[in-house]
Design a protein around this motif. Sequence first.
Motif, PDB file in Angstrom:
ATOM      1  N   LYS A  72       0.806  -1.220   0.000  1.00  0.00           N
ATOM      2  CA  LYS A  72       0.000   0.000   0.000  1.00  0.00           C
ATOM      3  C   LYS A  72       0.840   1.271   0.000  1.00  0.00           C
ATOM      4  CE  LYS A  72      -2.731  -0.947   3.553  1.00  0.00           C
ATOM      5  NZ  LYS A  72      -3.829  -0.866   4.520  1.00  0.00           N
ATOM      6  N   GLY A  73       2.115   1.166   0.359  1.00  0.00           N
ATOM      7  CA  GLY A  73       2.947   2.363   0.450  1.00  0.00           C
ATOM      8  C   GLY A  73       2.524   3.273   1.592  1.00  0.00           C
ATOM      9  N   TYR A  74       2.072   2.675   2.679  1.00  0.00           N
ATOM     10  CA  TYR A  74       1.507   3.393   3.812  1.00  0.00           C
ATOM     11  C   TYR A  74       2.581   4.126   4.608  1.00  0.00           C
ATOM     12  CZ  TYR A  74      -2.675   3.776   6.719  1.00  0.00           C
ATOM     13  OH  TYR A  74      -3.791   4.224   7.362  1.00  0.00           O
ATOM     14  N   CYS A  94     -12.493   3.803  -5.042  1.00  0.00           N
ATOM     15  CA  CYS A  94     -11.167   4.038  -5.645  1.00  0.00           C
ATOM     16  C   CYS A  94     -10.082   3.126  -5.063  1.00  0.00           C
ATOM     17  CB  CYS A  94     -10.748   5.498  -5.492  1.00  0.00           C
ATOM     18  SG  CYS A  94     -10.447   6.043  -3.796  1.00  0.00           S
ATOM     19  N   GLY A  95     -10.357   2.462  -3.935  1.00  0.00           N
ATOM     20  CA  GLY A  95      -9.411   1.514  -3.356  1.00  0.00           C
ATOM     21  C   GLY A  95      -8.376   2.101  -2.418  1.00  0.00           C
ATOM     22  N   VAL A  96      -8.372   3.416  -2.220  1.00  0.00           N
ATOM     23  CA  VAL A  96      -7.352   4.057  -1.387  1.00  0.00           C
ATOM     24  C   VAL A  96      -7.614   3.804   0.094  1.00  0.00           C
ATOM     25  CG1 VAL A  96      -6.410   6.306  -0.678  1.00  0.00           C
ATOM     26  CG2 VAL A  96      -6.754   5.786  -3.094  1.00  0.00           C
ATOM     27  N   ALA A  97      -6.532   3.462   0.803  1.00  0.00           N
ATOM     28  CA  ALA A  97      -6.572   3.232   2.253  1.00  0.00           C
ATOM     29  C   ALA A  97      -5.995   4.465   2.939  1.00  0.00           C
ATOM     30  CB  ALA A  97      -5.776   1.994   2.600  1.00  0.00           C
ATOM     31  N   SER A  98      -6.872   5.349   3.414  1.00  0.00           N
ATOM     32  CA  SER A  98      -6.406   6.605   3.989  1.00  0.00           C
ATOM     33  C   SER A  98      -6.259   6.568   5.515  1.00  0.00           C
ATOM     34  CB  SER A  98      -7.329   7.753   3.571  1.00  0.00           C
ATOM     35  OG  SER A  98      -8.679   7.443   3.832  1.00  0.00           O
TER      36      SER A  98
END
Length: 137
Positions: free
Chosen positions: A41-43, A80-84
């Motif tokens: 995810k590049g978190y 959109c699938g983004v994990a914020s």
Amino acid sequence: MRKKINERTYRGGCHCGRIRFEVRGKLERVSECNCSICTKKGYLHWIVERAAFRLLTPSDNIAAYTFNTKVAKHLFCPNCGVASFYIPRSDPDGIDVNARCLEGVDLSRLEYEHFDGRNWEQSMVGHKGIERGRVAK
């Protein structure tokens, strides 16, 4: 030399805007984790107290994914699938915000810490609790 950042309110959310939130705090340091999900995810982790986090959109706009111990609630936008943001295993009473999803944040001004999430249990041994804003996973 990194500039000291004062406590303020940040706005953030997912790519399509279905998930929006505000978070209040002093964002100086984030953590990068090398576990399988965070790497993909590049978190960039910033853990805050739940009271510092305010969801601005309906919670129905959020999907959840759990695995392994099922303590962490990996939340994301089903559009959109983004994990914020999500509920972290290391601090299930806090909120872990993805600093990449905050508006107006210059990531190059932040301190980065490494967390060995591939060896989560060993990394947490002897740890004196999670200091919000410092260690994440």
